[in-house]
Design a protein around this motif. Structure first.
Motif, PDB file in Angstrom:
ATOM      1  N   ASN A 174       0.828  -1.215   0.000  1.00 28.27           N
ATOM      2  CA  ASN A 174       0.000   0.000   0.000  1.00 28.27           C
ATOM      3  C   ASN A 174       0.857   1.257   0.000  1.00 28.27           C
ATOM      4  OD1 ASN A 174      -2.343  -1.578   0.084  1.00 28.27           O
ATOM      5  ND2 ASN A 174      -2.285  -1.651   2.303  1.00 28.27           N
ATOM      6  N   GLY A 175       1.967   1.244  -0.718  1.00 27.44           N
ATOM      7  CA  GLY A 175       2.846   2.400  -0.816  1.00 27.44           C
ATOM      8  C   GLY A 175       3.826   2.559   0.327  1.00 27.44           C
ATOM      9  N   VAL A 176       3.805   1.660   1.304  1.00 32.42           N
ATOM     10  CA  VAL A 176       4.720   1.732   2.445  1.00 32.42           C
ATOM     11  C   VAL A 176       5.894   0.790   2.177  1.00 32.42           C
ATOM     12  CG1 VAL A 176       4.991   1.358   4.924  1.00 32.42           C
ATOM     13  CG2 VAL A 176       2.827   2.247   4.025  1.00 32.42           C
ATOM     14  N   PRO A 177       7.109   1.350   2.001  1.00 33.59           N
ATOM     15  CA  PRO A 177       8.260   0.503   1.689  1.00 33.59           C
ATOM     16  C   PRO A 177       8.723  -0.341   2.871  1.00 33.59           C
ATOM     17  CG  PRO A 177       8.903   2.824   1.722  1.00 33.59           C
ATOM     18  CD  PRO A 177       7.450   2.764   2.014  1.00 33.59           C
ATOM     19  N   TYR A 178       9.257  -1.515   2.545  1.00 35.03           N
ATOM     20  CA  TYR A 178       9.829  -2.381   3.565  1.00 35.03           C
ATOM     21  C   TYR A 178      11.049  -3.099   3.011  1.00 35.03           C
ATOM     22  CZ  TYR A 178       7.420  -6.153   1.095  1.00 35.03           C
ATOM     23  OH  TYR A 178       6.982  -7.018   0.134  1.00 35.03           O
ATOM     24  N   VAL A 179      11.877  -3.580   3.921  1.00 35.51           N
ATOM     25  CA  VAL A 179      13.051  -4.383   3.596  1.00 35.51           C
ATOM     26  C   VAL A 179      13.015  -5.598   4.509  1.00 35.51           C
ATOM     27  CG1 VAL A 179      15.584  -4.477   3.596  1.00 35.51           C
ATOM     28  CG2 VAL A 179      14.421  -2.369   2.938  1.00 35.51           C
ATOM     29  N   ILE A 180      13.261  -6.770   3.941  1.00 31.83           N
ATOM     30  CA  ILE A 180      13.306  -7.998   4.732  1.00 31.83           C
ATOM     31  C   ILE A 180      14.748  -8.477   4.780  1.00 31.83           C
ATOM     32  CG2 ILE A 180      12.578 -10.412   4.879  1.00 31.83           C
ATOM     33  CD1 ILE A 180       9.994  -9.555   3.448  1.00 31.83           C
ATOM     34  N   LEU A 181      15.194  -8.798   5.973  1.00 29.26           N
ATOM     35  CA  LEU A 181      16.545  -9.302   6.196  1.00 29.26           C
ATOM     36  C   LEU A 181      16.428 -10.688   6.809  1.00 29.26           C
ATOM     37  CD1 LEU A 181      19.657  -8.940   6.537  1.00 29.26           C
ATOM     38  CD2 LEU A 181      19.144  -7.925   8.748  1.00 29.26           C
ATOM     39  N   GLY A 182      16.966 -11.686   6.143  1.00 27.44           N
ATOM     40  CA  GLY A 182      17.022 -13.036   6.678  1.00 27.44           C
ATOM     41  C   GLY A 182      18.438 -13.314   7.126  1.00 27.44           C
ATOM     42  N   THR A 183      18.606 -13.728   8.378  1.00 30.64           N
ATOM     43  CA  THR A 183      19.957 -13.957   8.905  1.00 30.64           C
ATOM     44  C   THR A 183      20.270 -15.430   9.080  1.00 30.64           C
ATOM     45  OG1 THR A 183      19.168 -13.725  11.177  1.00 30.64           O
ATOM     46  CG2 THR A 183      19.999 -11.739  10.093  1.00 30.64           C
ATOM     47  N   GLY A 184      19.356 -16.276   8.717  1.00 34.41           N
ATOM     48  CA  GLY A 184      19.551 -17.713   8.838  1.00 34.41           C
ATOM     49  C   GLY A 184      18.302 -18.413   8.353  1.00 34.41           C
ATOM     50  N   PRO A 185      18.283 -19.725   8.410  1.00 33.51           N
ATOM     51  CA  PRO A 185      17.133 -20.453   7.867  1.00 33.51           C
ATOM     52  C   PRO A 185      15.827 -20.197   8.620  1.00 33.51           C
ATOM     53  CG  PRO A 185      18.605 -21.942   9.019  1.00 33.51           C
ATOM     54  CD  PRO A 185      19.295 -20.609   8.957  1.00 33.51           C
ATOM     55  N   ASP A 186      15.912 -19.823   9.888  1.00 34.08           N
ATOM     56  CA  ASP A 186      14.699 -19.641  10.682  1.00 34.08           C
ATOM     57  C   ASP A 186      14.535 -18.241  11.244  1.00 34.08           C
ATOM     58  OD1 ASP A 186      13.908 -22.329  10.357  1.00 34.08           O
ATOM     59  OD2 ASP A 186      15.324 -22.927  11.908  1.00 34.08           O
ATOM     60  N   ASP A 187      15.314 -17.290  10.799  1.00 36.97           N
ATOM     61  CA  ASP A 187      15.235 -15.928  11.324  1.00 36.97           C
ATOM     62  C   ASP A 187      15.002 -14.944  10.191  1.00 36.97           C
ATOM     63  OD1 ASP A 187      15.707 -16.523  14.062  1.00 36.97           O
ATOM     64  OD2 ASP A 187      17.825 -16.728  13.627  1.00 36.97           O
ATOM     65  N   GLN A 188      13.965 -14.144  10.345  1.00 36.49           N
ATOM     66  CA  GLN A 188      13.643 -13.124   9.346  1.00 36.49           C
ATOM     67  C   GLN A 188      13.148 -11.885  10.077  1.00 36.49           C
ATOM     68  OE1 GLN A 188      11.301 -14.266   5.838  1.00 36.49           O
ATOM     69  NE2 GLN A 188       9.841 -12.714   6.484  1.00 36.49           N
ATOM     70  N   PHE A 189      13.653 -10.728   9.661  1.00 35.54           N
ATOM     71  CA  PHE A 189      13.282  -9.451  10.266  1.00 35.54           C
ATOM     72  C   PHE A 189      12.767  -8.537   9.163  1.00 35.54           C
ATOM     73  CE2 PHE A 189      16.519 -11.415  12.816  1.00 35.54           C
ATOM     74  CZ  PHE A 189      16.069 -11.249  14.113  1.00 35.54           C
ATOM     75  N   THR A 190      11.673  -7.826   9.429  1.00 29.96           N
ATOM     76  CA  THR A 190      11.105  -6.907   8.451  1.00 29.96           C
ATOM     77  C   THR A 190      11.233  -5.481   8.969  1.00 29.96           C
ATOM     78  OG1 THR A 190       9.547  -8.579   7.692  1.00 29.96           O
ATOM     79  CG2 THR A 190       9.038  -6.296   7.146  1.00 29.96           C
ATOM     80  N   PHE A 191      11.877  -4.633   8.177  1.00 26.23           N
ATOM     81  CA  PHE A 191      12.049  -3.212   8.468  1.00 26.23           C
ATOM     82  C   PHE A 191      11.019  -2.457   7.634  1.00 26.23           C
ATOM     83  CE2 PHE A 191      15.962  -5.235   9.502  1.00 26.23           C
ATOM     84  CZ  PHE A 191      16.529  -4.502  10.528  1.00 26.23           C
ATOM     85  N   THR A 192      10.177  -1.652   8.291  1.00 28.20           N
ATOM     86  CA  THR A 192       9.124  -0.910   7.618  1.00 28.20           C
ATOM     87  C   THR A 192       9.360   0.577   7.805  1.00 28.20           C
ATOM     88  OG1 THR A 192       7.589  -2.713   8.112  1.00 28.20           O
ATOM     89  CG2 THR A 192       6.629  -0.618   7.423  1.00 28.20           C
ATOM     90  N   LYS A 193       9.219   1.336   6.705  1.00 25.97           N
ATOM     91  CA  LYS A 193       9.435   2.781   6.774  1.00 25.97           C
ATOM     92  C   LYS A 193       8.257   3.459   7.471  1.00 25.97           C
ATOM     93  CE  LYS A 193      10.914   6.712   4.054  1.00 25.97           C
ATOM     94  NZ  LYS A 193      12.002   7.089   4.901  1.00 25.97           N
ATOM     95  N   THR A 194       8.582   4.355   8.406  1.00 26.51           N
ATOM     96  CA  THR A 194       7.573   5.158   9.096  1.00 26.51           C
ATOM     97  C   THR A 194       7.964   6.624   8.947  1.00 26.51           C
ATOM     98  OG1 THR A 194       8.715   5.197  11.234  1.00 26.51           O
ATOM     99  CG2 THR A 194       7.249   3.318  10.811  1.00 26.51           C
ATOM    100  N   ALA A 195       7.168   7.500   9.488  1.00 28.46           N
ATOM    101  CA  ALA A 195       7.469   8.933   9.422  1.00 28.46           C
ATOM    102  C   ALA A 195       8.760   9.269  10.159  1.00 28.46           C
ATOM    103  CB  ALA A 195       6.308   9.734  10.001  1.00 28.46           C
ATOM    104  N   ASP A 196       9.121   8.484  11.173  1.00 27.98           N
ATOM    105  CA  ASP A 196      10.314   8.751  11.979  1.00 27.98           C
ATOM    106  C   ASP A 196      11.539   7.951  11.557  1.00 27.98           C
ATOM    107  OD1 ASP A 196       8.918  10.529  13.647  1.00 27.98           O
ATOM    108  OD2 ASP A 196       8.137   8.855  14.820  1.00 27.98           O
ATOM    109  N   GLY A 197      11.417   7.116  10.568  1.00 30.62           N
ATOM    110  CA  GLY A 197      12.526   6.262  10.136  1.00 30.62           C
ATOM    111  C   GLY A 197      12.002   4.858   9.883  1.00 30.62           C
ATOM    112  N   TYR A 198      12.803   3.866  10.230  1.00 26.46           N
ATOM    113  CA  TYR A 198      12.382   2.477  10.050  1.00 26.46           C
ATOM    114  C   TYR A 198      12.135   1.824  11.404  1.00 26.46           C
ATOM    115  CZ  TYR A 198      13.322   2.272   5.074  1.00 26.46           C
ATOM    116  OH  TYR A 198      13.263   2.472   3.716  1.00 26.46           O
ATOM    117  N   THR A 199      11.123   0.991  11.464  1.00 24.92           N
ATOM    118  CA  THR A 199      10.890   0.130  12.612  1.00 24.92           C
ATOM    119  C   THR A 199      11.134  -1.289  12.146  1.00 24.92           C
ATOM    120  OG1 THR A 199       8.546  -0.131  12.133  1.00 24.92           O
ATOM    121  CG2 THR A 199       9.172   1.678  13.596  1.00 24.92           C
ATOM    122  N   PHE A 200      11.406  -2.198  13.059  1.00 22.66           N
ATOM    123  CA  PHE A 200      11.569  -3.578  12.651  1.00 22.66           C
ATOM    124  C   PHE A 200      10.941  -4.513  13.650  1.00 22.66           C
ATOM    125  CE2 PHE A 200      15.001  -3.878  15.650  1.00 22.66           C
ATOM    126  CZ  PHE A 200      15.171  -5.232  15.899  1.00 22.66           C
TER     127      PHE A 200
END
Length: 70
Positions: A40-66
């Motif tokens: 819906n127009g909100v950018p995100y980045v997904i970072l996988g650090t291993g086979p069972d770990d995934q973190f999603t960073f979502t852009k907000t007005a103040d920066g990124y949350t994860f």
């Protein structure tokens, strides 16, 4: 503007388990997997650090949350 304060992982692990998991994944995890997109127009980045770990960073007005998403 909010001011960032230093984080001491040796003391703050209990209060911030996702940050601790992310740092450990970066230091000791399998090769990273990256993805990016938007919902819906909100950018995100997904970072996988291993086979069972995934973190999603979502852009907000103040920066990124994860959050841990897997």
């Amino acid at each position: 503007m909010a001011t960032a304060t230093p984080m001491d992982l040796s003391k703050d692990n209990e209060n911030h388990p996702e940050i601790s998991q992310l740092v450990r994944g970066i230091m000791y995890g399998d090769p990273f997997v990256f993805a990016e997109g938007s919902t819906n127009g909100v950018p995100y980045v997904i970072l996988g650090t291993g086979p069972d770990d995934q973190f999603t960073f979502t852009k907000t007005a103040d920066g990124y949350t994860f959050k841990k998403t897997k």
